[in-house]
Design a protein around this motif. Sequence first.
Motif, PDB file in Angstrom:
ATOM      1  N   SER A 144     -17.812  -1.822 -12.526  1.00  0.00           N
ATOM      2  CA  SER A 144     -16.614  -1.005 -12.293  1.00  0.00           C
ATOM      3  C   SER A 144     -15.617  -1.741 -11.414  1.00  0.00           C
ATOM      4  O   SER A 144     -14.413  -1.702 -11.643  1.00  0.00           O
ATOM      5  CB  SER A 144     -16.976   0.299 -11.579  1.00  0.00           C
ATOM      6  N   LEU A 145     -16.163  -2.407 -10.390  1.00  0.00           N
ATOM      7  CA  LEU A 145     -15.302  -3.149  -9.465  1.00  0.00           C
ATOM      8  C   LEU A 145     -14.484  -4.191 -10.233  1.00  0.00           C
ATOM      9  O   LEU A 145     -13.276  -4.340 -10.005  1.00  0.00           O
ATOM     10  CB  LEU A 145     -16.171  -3.831  -8.404  1.00  0.00           C
ATOM     11  N   GLY A 146     -15.135  -4.882 -11.153  1.00  0.00           N
ATOM     12  CA  GLY A 146     -14.440  -5.889 -11.944  1.00  0.00           C
ATOM     13  C   GLY A 146     -13.373  -5.271 -12.817  1.00  0.00           C
ATOM     14  O   GLY A 146     -12.187  -5.620 -12.737  1.00  0.00           O
ATOM     15  N   VAL A 147     -13.781  -4.306 -13.649  1.00  0.00           N
ATOM     16  CA  VAL A 147     -12.859  -3.717 -14.637  1.00  0.00           C
ATOM     17  C   VAL A 147     -11.727  -2.967 -13.928  1.00  0.00           C
ATOM     18  O   VAL A 147     -10.537  -3.188 -14.199  1.00  0.00           O
ATOM     19  CB  VAL A 147     -13.635  -2.758 -15.583  1.00  0.00           C
ATOM     20  N   MET A 148     -12.086  -2.081 -12.999  1.00  0.00           N
ATOM     21  CA  MET A 148     -11.059  -1.263 -12.342  1.00  0.00           C
ATOM     22  C   MET A 148     -10.252  -2.104 -11.344  1.00  0.00           C
ATOM     23  O   MET A 148      -9.083  -1.806 -11.073  1.00  0.00           O
ATOM     24  CB  MET A 148     -11.704  -0.058 -11.653  1.00  0.00           C
ATOM     25  N   GLY A 149     -10.890  -3.154 -10.817  1.00  0.00           N
ATOM     26  CA  GLY A 149     -10.170  -4.025  -9.889  1.00  0.00           C
ATOM     27  C   GLY A 149      -9.004  -4.733 -10.559  1.00  0.00           C
ATOM     28  O   GLY A 149      -7.870  -4.671 -10.085  1.00  0.00           O
ATOM     29  N   VAL A 150      -9.277  -5.367 -11.694  1.00  0.00           N
ATOM     30  CA  VAL A 150      -8.188  -6.117 -12.362  1.00  0.00           C
ATOM     31  C   VAL A 150      -7.147  -5.160 -12.948  1.00  0.00           C
ATOM     32  O   VAL A 150      -5.944  -5.455 -12.935  1.00  0.00           O
ATOM     33  CB  VAL A 150      -8.703  -7.071 -13.461  1.00  0.00           C
ATOM     34  N   MET A 151      -7.581  -3.997 -13.447  1.00  0.00           N
ATOM     35  CA  MET A 151      -6.613  -3.042 -13.991  1.00  0.00           C
ATOM     36  C   MET A 151      -5.790  -2.436 -12.852  1.00  0.00           C
ATOM     37  O   MET A 151      -4.609  -2.126 -13.010  1.00  0.00           O
ATOM     38  CB  MET A 151      -7.313  -1.967 -14.823  1.00  0.00           C
ATOM     39  N   GLY A 152      -6.427  -2.331 -11.676  1.00  0.00           N
ATOM     40  CA  GLY A 152      -5.695  -1.863 -10.493  1.00  0.00           C
ATOM     41  C   GLY A 152      -4.633  -2.867 -10.098  1.00  0.00           C
ATOM     42  O   GLY A 152      -3.516  -2.495  -9.710  1.00  0.00           O
ATOM     43  N   ALA A 153      -4.968  -4.155 -10.223  1.00  0.00           N
ATOM     44  CA  ALA A 153      -3.983  -5.198  -9.893  1.00  0.00           C
ATOM     45  C   ALA A 153      -2.758  -5.070 -10.798  1.00  0.00           C
ATOM     46  O   ALA A 153      -1.618  -5.260 -10.355  1.00  0.00           O
ATOM     47  CB  ALA A 153      -4.628  -6.572 -10.045  1.00  0.00           C
ATOM     48  N   ALA A 154      -3.004  -4.722 -12.068  1.00  0.00           N
ATOM     49  CA  ALA A 154      -1.883  -4.568 -13.010  1.00  0.00           C
ATOM     50  C   ALA A 154      -1.081  -3.304 -12.714  1.00  0.00           C
ATOM     51  O   ALA A 154       0.066  -3.169 -13.138  1.00  0.00           O
ATOM     52  CB  ALA A 154      -2.426  -4.505 -14.442  1.00  0.00           C
ATOM     53  N   TYR A 155      -1.698  -2.394 -11.966  1.00  0.00           N
ATOM     54  CA  TYR A 155      -1.023  -1.111 -11.673  1.00  0.00           C
ATOM     55  C   TYR A 155      -0.126  -1.216 -10.426  1.00  0.00           C
ATOM     56  O   TYR A 155       0.659  -0.303 -10.155  1.00  0.00           O
ATOM     57  CB  TYR A 155      -2.102  -0.025 -11.474  1.00  0.00           C
ATOM     58  N   ILE A 156      -0.220  -2.336  -9.685  1.00  0.00           N
ATOM     59  CA  ILE A 156       0.505  -2.490  -8.406  1.00  0.00           C
ATOM     60  C   ILE A 156       1.992  -2.106  -8.518  1.00  0.00           C
ATOM     61  O   ILE A 156       2.489  -1.326  -7.697  1.00  0.00           O
ATOM     62  CB  ILE A 156       0.336  -3.935  -7.857  1.00  0.00           C
ATOM     63  N   PRO A 157       2.729  -2.590  -9.543  1.00  0.00           N
ATOM     64  CA  PRO A 157       4.169  -2.271  -9.574  1.00  0.00           C
ATOM     65  C   PRO A 157       4.465  -0.778  -9.734  1.00  0.00           C
ATOM     66  O   PRO A 157       5.588  -0.351  -9.465  1.00  0.00           O
ATOM     67  CB  PRO A 157       4.672  -3.042 -10.801  1.00  0.00           C
ATOM     68  N   TYR A 158       3.487  -0.011 -10.181  1.00  0.00           N
ATOM     69  CA  TYR A 158       3.772   1.390 -10.507  1.00  0.00           C
ATOM     70  C   TYR A 158       3.266   2.361  -9.433  1.00  0.00           C
ATOM     71  O   TYR A 158       3.488   3.556  -9.531  1.00  0.00           O
ATOM     72  CB  TYR A 158       3.129   1.761 -11.853  1.00  0.00           C
ATOM     73  N   ALA A 159       2.548   1.833  -8.435  1.00  0.00           N
ATOM     74  CA  ALA A 159       1.964   2.715  -7.421  1.00  0.00           C
ATOM     75  C   ALA A 159       3.009   3.062  -6.367  1.00  0.00           C
ATOM     76  O   ALA A 159       3.724   2.187  -5.886  1.00  0.00           O
ATOM     77  CB  ALA A 159       0.765   2.027  -6.762  1.00  0.00           C
ATOM     78  N   ALA A 160       3.103   4.352  -6.051  1.00  0.00           N
ATOM     79  CA  ALA A 160       4.064   4.787  -5.034  1.00  0.00           C
ATOM     80  C   ALA A 160       3.309   5.069  -3.741  1.00  0.00           C
ATOM     81  O   ALA A 160       2.600   6.061  -3.633  1.00  0.00           O
ATOM     82  CB  ALA A 160       4.795   6.044  -5.520  1.00  0.00           C
ATOM     83  N   GLY A 161       3.455   4.181  -2.776  1.00  0.00           N
ATOM     84  CA  GLY A 161       2.835   4.406  -1.472  1.00  0.00           C
ATOM     85  C   GLY A 161       1.366   4.039  -1.449  1.00  0.00           C
ATOM     86  O   GLY A 161       0.804   3.579  -2.451  1.00  0.00           O
ATOM     87  N   PRO A 162       0.743   4.244  -0.293  1.00  0.00           N
ATOM     88  CA  PRO A 162      -0.651   3.805  -0.134  1.00  0.00           C
ATOM     89  C   PRO A 162      -1.679   4.767  -0.761  1.00  0.00           C
ATOM     90  O   PRO A 162      -2.797   4.365  -1.055  1.00  0.00           O
ATOM     91  CB  PRO A 162      -0.844   3.760   1.384  1.00  0.00           C
ATOM     92  N   LEU A 163      -1.284   6.034  -0.950  1.00  0.00           N
ATOM     93  CA  LEU A 163      -2.258   7.033  -1.398  1.00  0.00           C
ATOM     94  C   LEU A 163      -2.939   6.671  -2.732  1.00  0.00           C
ATOM     95  O   LEU A 163      -4.174   6.792  -2.861  1.00  0.00           O
ATOM     96  CB  LEU A 163      -1.582   8.414  -1.495  1.00  0.00           C
ATOM     97  N   PRO A 164      -2.157   6.208  -3.738  1.00  0.00           N
ATOM     98  CA  PRO A 164      -2.826   5.844  -5.002  1.00  0.00           C
ATOM     99  C   PRO A 164      -3.931   4.811  -4.798  1.00  0.00           C
ATOM    100  O   PRO A 164      -4.942   4.843  -5.491  1.00  0.00           O
ATOM    101  CB  PRO A 164      -1.697   5.260  -5.849  1.00  0.00           C
ATOM    102  N   TRP A 165      -3.714   3.901  -3.807  1.00  0.00           N
ATOM    103  CA  TRP A 165      -4.723   2.853  -3.605  1.00  0.00           C
ATOM    104  C   TRP A 165      -5.985   3.408  -2.972  1.00  0.00           C
ATOM    105  O   TRP A 165      -7.081   2.946  -3.262  1.00  0.00           O
ATOM    106  CB  TRP A 165      -4.149   1.711  -2.762  1.00  0.00           C
ATOM    107  N   VAL A 166      -5.786   4.384  -2.078  1.00  0.00           N
ATOM    108  CA  VAL A 166      -6.959   5.034  -1.483  1.00  0.00           C
ATOM    109  C   VAL A 166      -7.774   5.688  -2.598  1.00  0.00           C
ATOM    110  O   VAL A 166      -8.999   5.529  -2.691  1.00  0.00           O
ATOM    111  CB  VAL A 166      -6.528   6.101  -0.439  1.00  0.00           C
TER     112      VAL A 166
END
Lengths: 237, 548
Positions: free
Chosen positions: B141-163
Motif C-alpha cells: 500500500s505504501l508503494g502504490v498509494m505513496g506514488v499516487m499521492g505524489a501525483a496528487y500533490i498539485p491538487y491537494a488543498a492544505g495539509p489536511l488531505p496529507w494527514v
Amino acid sequence: MLTIRHLTKTYKGGKRAVDDLSLTVENGDIYGFIGHNGAGKSTTIRSVVGVLDFEEGTIEIDGHDVKRDPLSCKQVTAYIPDNPDLYEHLTGIQYLNFIADIFGVEARDKEERIREYAERFEITDALGDSIGSYSHGMRQKTALISALVHDPKLLVLDEPFVGLDPKASLTLKEIMRELCARGGAIFFSTHVLEVAQKLCNKVGIIRQGKMVVDGEMDQLVRDHSLEELFMEVTENE
Amino acid sequence: MSRGMSRQAGADRSLRVSLRQLRRLVWVQIQNTLRLDGLGRKGKTGRFVLMGILYVFLAVLLLSYCYILAVGLGALGLSRLIPLYALTVSSLVTIFFTFLKANGSLFGCRDHELLTALPVPAWAVISSRFAVLYLFNFVFSLGVMGVMGAAYIPYAAGPLPWVFWIGGILFGSLIPTTIASIAAALVAGIASRFRYSNAVYILLTIVFLFAVLIFSFRMGAMDESQLNAGTIAALGDMLAGVLTRLYPPSAWFMEAVCDGNGVCFAAFAGSSVLLYLVFAAVLSVFYQKIQSGLTARHAARGYKLGRLKGRSALAALYQKEWKNFLSSAVYVTNMGVGVLMAVAAAAAVCFLGPDSILGSLNGLEGAGDSLERILLYLPVIILPMSNTACVSLSLEGRQLWILQSAPVKPRQIFLSKILVNLTIGLPGAVLSCLFLFIGLRPAPADALAILLLSAAAVCLTAVGGIWINLKFPRYQWENQMQVVKQSAASFCGIMGGLAVGIVLAFIAVKLSFAPLWATAGAEALALAVLTAVLWILLGRVKRLEGEE
C-alpha cells in the motif's frame, strides 16, 4: 562392505565436522559408532549414504566408490536418519510401495517382505492410514521396514532405537543379527552404550570429528564396560 | 474495593504480558518470513543480488504504472479519482493475494502445536499472524498509494488531505487483509468439518477466487450510456461509480482527502479497526477448533495387505509427486490456479465473444487484429504462471534425505516433477486453445502454431522451473507457504513465466505484418530449443544438494 579412508568434511561456515576418519565394516559386522552430540557421527553417516558431499577421503561400499558410482552404492544400502521424516501425505503402504519400486524390488518379493516385517513390527493394520497420523514410533517402524524391503547388503542407521517400544527394539536387534548372519553388514550410531556392547562386534568412538577408538568390541572392552571405555576416552583426551 | 483494584491490576499485568508475547511472536514470524532463502551464505550472494535487481525492476514497473495513471487522471481533470484509484487498486490486489496466503499464515502452520502448548492466548497468536500479513500488505500500500499521492500533490488543498492520505496508507490494508482473512477462516472452517478437509479446502478456495474475479469483472463493467454523454465529467462519474461499487470504503477515503471531510476519514479508519477487532475476537473462539479440524488425520486401522503391483522408479516418483501436489491446498491453489484462469479466460472468450470481453475491459471493442492476437496468446501468457516445478524440490523439505539416498539419478527425480507440471499444464493448454479457437476462429495454420506455442511454453515452464529451484532451493521451512509464495524460486518461476509470455505476445503484436503462424511457430521453436538446452543442463546435476 564399507571402507572409509581419511574422510574429512568441513561445513561452509568453516567447521571441520569430520577430520581424517578411517574405518572398515566387513560383511557380517555390526559396527557401533558412538560419540557425544556434535562429535561428527551423523555427518559421517550422511556422507556414507550420499546425502552429504565431502571434500577429502574416499568411501567405498561393496567395492564401489560413493562419489564415482553413487547409484551402485545406494542400490545395496539402506539408510535411516536420526529423525526419519517420511512423506506424511502417503499412507504407510504407499510409502513402502514407493521405496520398494524405487529400488526395483519385484512385486512378489515386495509383498512378502512388507508382510513379514510389518507383522514383526506389529504395524500391518495401520498401513492403510496416512503417515501424518502416525506416532513417532510408528514412523520409525515404517522407516525400518522401508530400509529392509529391498534386502540391503549394508544397513546404515542413525540412532535406530530412539522412539521404539521395547518389543520393537528387540525385533530390530533380531533383524540386525539375521541380516549379518546372511552376510550383510550394519553401521549404526547410538547413545545407548549397553545395547552397543551387547549387539556389536566392532565399535568406533568419535570425538570432535576424529576417530579415537576403532576395533573389535571384545578386545577393546575386556574387563570393562563400553560405558567406562567411552568415558575414559572422551574425558581424558 | 481493594479486591477490585487488585483484580484490575492483575488484568493489566496479564494484558501487558500478552502484548509482550504478541510483540515477540510478530518478531519471530517476521524473521522467519524474511529468511531469504539462505541470504548471506557463501556462494549465494550473487544470486540474491540478481534477485534484488529483479524485485526492484518489477517494483519500479508497478509504481511507474501507478504514477502515470494518477498523473493521467489529474491531466484529464479527474483528480478526485486519484485517491479512489489508489485505495481501490491496492485493496483489491491485497484481498486476492492475502486470501491465497492466509492458509499457511493464519491456519495449518507446523508451529501450531508448539504455540498451543505455550501460555499464549489465541487472540495473540491470531494477531501475530495477522500482523505479519498486514505488514507486508502495508508495504505494498505504501508503494502504490505513496506514488499516487505524489501525483496528487498539485491538487491537494492544505495539509489536511496529507494527514488523511497518510492515514489511508496506514489503515488502507487493514480492511482488505481482514476481508481476505474472514474469507479464509470461513473456507478453513467449512473444510475442517469434512473428512477430506484438504480437498474441500482446495475446492472452496478455487470457487472463492473465481467468485472474486467474476465479481470484479461484472462490477467493473462500464455503463456505455454514460460514456455516450461524451464529457470528461461523465467519464469521471462513471469511473467513480465503478470504483466505489468495487470497493465501497474508498468513497469515504475520496471524500476525506478531496473535501477535507474528517467525519468520512473517521468512518474509514474506525470501520477498518472495528472490523479487525471483531474478526480477531470471533476467530479466537473458533481458532483451536478450526486448526484441529484442518490438521486432524483420519486413522481407521484394520488394514489388510493385499496384492501389490510393481512399477518403474519413474512411475513411483511421478505418483508420489502427484499425490504431494494434490495433498497441499497451498500448492494447488497457488501453483495450479494459472491453468484454471487460462481455461476460464478462454472459455469467456468462447462463450461471451471477443467483443464483449474487450468491451468490458476498457471499451476497446473493434480495436482490430492486434487485440485478437493478444487474446490468442492468453494461454501463452497465463499458463506459465502455473509453475509447480519451480518449488517442487524445495517442498521435499525435511524428506529430501529419501530422494538423496535413493538409487535414482537426479534427472529422473526432476523428470517426475516436470511430468506433474505437464500433467496439469498440457491439458490446460489444449482446453484453453480449443475454447479460443471456437471463439476467435483463426486460420488452421495459425491455430496449430498457437497450440504448439502454448505447449512449448508449458514445457519450458516445467523444465525451467526445476532449473530455477536448483538455483534457489529452500529446504528448511515451517509451512509450505514460505516456499510456494515467499521463496525466490516461486517468484522467479511465476514472474519469469509471465514475463516470457508477455514478451512473446508483444513480439507477435509488433510483427503483425507477418502471418501469425510464422511468428508463433518461430517462437515455439525457440522455446523448444531453450527447453532442450535446460534439459541437457539438468543432466549435468550429479547429486541433490541439501542445505548444510
